[in-house]
Motif scaffolding. Structure first.
Motif, mmCIF file in Angstrom:
data_model
loop_
_atom_site.group_PDB
_atom_site.id
_atom_site.type_symbol
_atom_site.label_atom_id
_atom_site.label_comp_id
_atom_site.label_asym_id
_atom_site.label_seq_id
_atom_site.Cartn_x
_atom_site.Cartn_y
_atom_site.Cartn_z
ATOM 1 N N ASP A 6 0.835 -1.209 0.000
ATOM 2 C CA ASP A 6 0.000 0.000 0.000
ATOM 3 C C ASP A 6 0.865 1.252 0.000
ATOM 4 O O ASP A 6 0.614 2.192 -0.730
ATOM 5 N N SER A 7 1.872 1.253 0.859
ATOM 6 C CA SER A 7 2.801 2.382 0.921
ATOM 7 C C SER A 7 4.117 1.873 1.480
ATOM 8 O O SER A 7 4.166 0.870 2.173
ATOM 9 N N GLY A 8 5.171 2.598 1.170
ATOM 10 C CA GLY A 8 6.468 2.192 1.683
ATOM 11 C C GLY A 8 7.539 3.206 1.348
ATOM 12 O O GLY A 8 7.346 4.103 0.523
ATOM 13 N N SER A 9 8.650 3.035 2.029
ATOM 14 C CA SER A 9 9.822 3.864 1.738
ATOM 15 C C SER A 9 11.061 2.984 1.799
ATOM 16 O O SER A 9 11.150 2.069 2.618
ATOM 17 N N VAL A 10 11.970 3.272 0.899
ATOM 18 C CA VAL A 10 13.223 2.525 0.809
ATOM 19 C C VAL A 10 14.338 3.565 0.769
ATOM 20 O O VAL A 10 14.321 4.463 -0.070
ATOM 21 N N ASP A 11 15.296 3.450 1.685
ATOM 22 C CA ASP A 11 16.372 4.432 1.799
ATOM 23 C C ASP A 11 17.731 3.785 1.565
ATOM 24 O O ASP A 11 17.927 2.608 1.865
ATOM 25 N N ASP A 12 18.640 4.583 1.053
ATOM 26 C CA ASP A 12 20.029 4.159 0.826
ATOM 27 C C ASP A 12 20.102 2.905 -0.044
ATOM 28 O O ASP A 12 20.574 1.856 0.378
ATOM 29 N N VAL A 13 19.636 3.045 -1.267
ATOM 30 C CA VAL A 13 19.566 1.932 -2.215
ATOM 31 C C VAL A 13 20.764 1.981 -3.156
ATOM 32 O O VAL A 13 21.095 3.036 -3.686
ATOM 33 N N GLU A 14 21.389 0.842 -3.343
ATOM 34 C CA GLU A 14 22.441 0.697 -4.351
ATOM 35 C C GLU A 14 22.106 -0.500 -5.216
ATOM 36 O O GLU A 14 22.022 -1.619 -4.725
ATOM 37 N N VAL A 15 21.902 -0.243 -6.497
ATOM 38 C CA VAL A 15 21.642 -1.321 -7.455
ATOM 39 C C VAL A 15 22.843 -1.397 -8.385
ATOM 40 O O VAL A 15 23.250 -0.394 -8.960
ATOM 41 N N HIS A 16 23.395 -2.589 -8.510
ATOM 42 C CA HIS A 16 24.555 -2.813 -9.367
ATOM 43 C C HIS A 16 24.206 -3.924 -10.349
ATOM 44 O O HIS A 16 24.261 -5.106 -10.014
ATOM 45 N N ARG A 48 8.312 5.118 -2.116
ATOM 46 C CA ARG A 48 9.238 6.248 -2.243
ATOM 47 C C ARG A 48 10.652 5.763 -1.937
ATOM 48 O O ARG A 48 10.860 4.996 -1.013
ATOM 49 N N THR A 49 11.593 6.225 -2.731
ATOM 50 C CA THR A 49 12.996 5.872 -2.546
ATOM 51 C C THR A 49 13.806 7.150 -2.403
ATOM 52 O O THR A 49 13.590 8.107 -3.135
ATOM 53 N N SER A 50 14.737 7.140 -1.456
ATOM 54 C CA SER A 50 15.627 8.289 -1.313
ATOM 55 C C SER A 50 17.066 7.799 -1.273
ATOM 56 O O SER A 50 17.351 6.685 -0.832
ATOM 57 N N ASN A 51 17.954 8.643 -1.759
ATOM 58 C CA ASN A 51 19.381 8.357 -1.757
ATOM 59 C C ASN A 51 19.686 7.038 -2.472
ATOM 60 O O ASN A 51 20.173 6.092 -1.877
ATOM 61 N N ALA A 52 19.395 7.023 -3.756
ATOM 62 C CA ALA A 52 19.612 5.809 -4.554
ATOM 63 C C ALA A 52 20.802 6.000 -5.495
ATOM 64 O O ALA A 52 21.145 7.117 -5.877
ATOM 65 N N ARG A 53 21.408 4.892 -5.843
ATOM 66 C CA ARG A 53 22.534 4.896 -6.779
ATOM 67 C C ARG A 53 22.408 3.657 -7.652
ATOM 68 O O ARG A 53 22.353 2.532 -7.154
ATOM 69 N N PHE A 54 22.346 3.881 -8.975
ATOM 70 C CA PHE A 54 22.239 2.783 -9.924
ATOM 71 C C PHE A 54 23.541 2.686 -10.711
ATOM 72 O O PHE A 54 24.014 3.662 -11.276
ATOM 73 N N HIS A 55 24.083 1.485 -10.732
ATOM 74 C CA HIS A 55 25.377 1.233 -11.364
ATOM 75 C C HIS A 55 25.174 0.145 -12.414
ATOM 76 O O HIS A 55 24.753 -0.965 -12.105
ATOM 77 N N TYR A 56 25.464 0.474 -13.669
ATOM 78 C CA TYR A 56 25.388 -0.489 -14.766
ATOM 79 C C TYR A 56 26.804 -0.751 -15.241
ATOM 80 O O TYR A 56 27.516 0.161 -15.650
ATOM 81 N N GLU A 57 27.196 -2.014 -15.173
ATOM 82 C CA GLU A 57 28.549 -2.410 -15.583
ATOM 83 C C GLU A 57 28.434 -3.573 -16.551
ATOM 84 O O GLU A 57 27.929 -4.641 -16.202
ATOM 85 N N ASN A 58 28.936 -3.352 -17.787
ATOM 86 C CA ASN A 58 28.896 -4.375 -18.809
ATOM 87 C C ASN A 58 30.329 -4.573 -19.298
ATOM 88 O O ASN A 58 30.836 -3.791 -20.093
ATOM 89 N N VAL A 65 27.396 5.082 -13.652
ATOM 90 C CA VAL A 65 26.823 5.227 -12.321
ATOM 91 C C VAL A 65 25.873 6.422 -12.356
ATOM 92 O O VAL A 65 26.236 7.498 -12.817
ATOM 93 N N LEU A 66 24.648 6.217 -11.863
ATOM 94 C CA LEU A 66 23.639 7.266 -11.872
ATOM 95 C C LEU A 66 23.112 7.464 -10.455
ATOM 96 O O LEU A 66 22.405 6.604 -9.929
ATOM 97 N N PRO A 67 23.450 8.595 -9.811
ATOM 98 C CA PRO A 67 22.881 8.865 -8.485
ATOM 99 C C PRO A 67 21.478 9.475 -8.638
ATOM 100 O O PRO A 67 21.242 10.300 -9.516
ATOM 101 N N ILE A 68 20.555 9.049 -7.789
ATOM 102 C CA ILE A 68 19.193 9.570 -7.825
ATOM 103 C C ILE A 68 18.812 9.977 -6.410
ATOM 104 O O ILE A 68 18.854 9.161 -5.481
#
Length: 179
Positions: free
Chosen positions: A103-113, A146-156, A164-167
């Protein structure tokens, strides 16, 4: 009178047992058991989950996790996602119908690699399937997250790409009508 008194005592005892059961389900051993069950269910689908802390509230149908690490079962690949803290409120109505709805949620300090090695193998966990019907996809919906302080890293490595994309913040809104 005697029957009424016995029924009253029985009702009080049942209520006390229910309260004790709810407190027992919120205890540390019950939370460890829940983490072990979820971990083994995900492991059967080739997803490794680790968390330092799991708290839930059965009255509010909420879950609070800290220091979560998710990876595909491939041991040589890096961790796919690391989450500092996730707080999720689930829908009881949908859960009783066999559907998982946040229904609702928050996710903080996310790093996706998202990693693709030189050999073409990646670390992306595969989509979940329903444990009772393995051919059917896992039925879930994220109504609001809702997500705060996220960082997405794509490595091929195969294509020599590393981005690297900070959001700062990100919102996901899902609709029950359109799924």
């Amino acid at each position: 009178r005697r029957i009424v008194r016995l029924l009253s005592i029985f009702a009080v005892v049942v209520c006390l047992l229910v309260v004790l059961l709810i407190f027992a389900l919120h205890s540390a051993p019950a939370r460890r058991y829940a983490v072990n069950r979820v971990t083994s269910m995900l492991a059967s689908q080739q997803i490794e989950l680790q968390t330092d802390e799991l708290r839930y509230n059965l009255f509010k149908f909420s879950i609070d996790l800290r220091n979560i690490r998710v990876r595909a079962a491939e041991p040589s690949a890096p961790v796919f996602a690391t989450i500092g803290r996730a707080r999720l409120n689930l829908s009881l109505h949908d859960l009783l119908r066999g559907r998982y709805v946040v229904d609702s949620g928050s996710v903080d300090d996310v790093e996706v690699h998202y990693f693709i090695g030189a050999d073409g193998r990646d670390n992306l966990p595969r989509a979940l399937t329903d444990p009772n019907e393995p051919r059917k996809p896992f039925d879930y919906l994220i109504a609001s997250l809702r997500t705060s302080n996220a960082r997405f890293h794509y490595e091929n490595q195969a294509q020599d790409v590393d981005v690297v994309l900070p959001i700062d913040s990100l919102a996901v809104e899902g609709s029950r009508l359109t799924d």
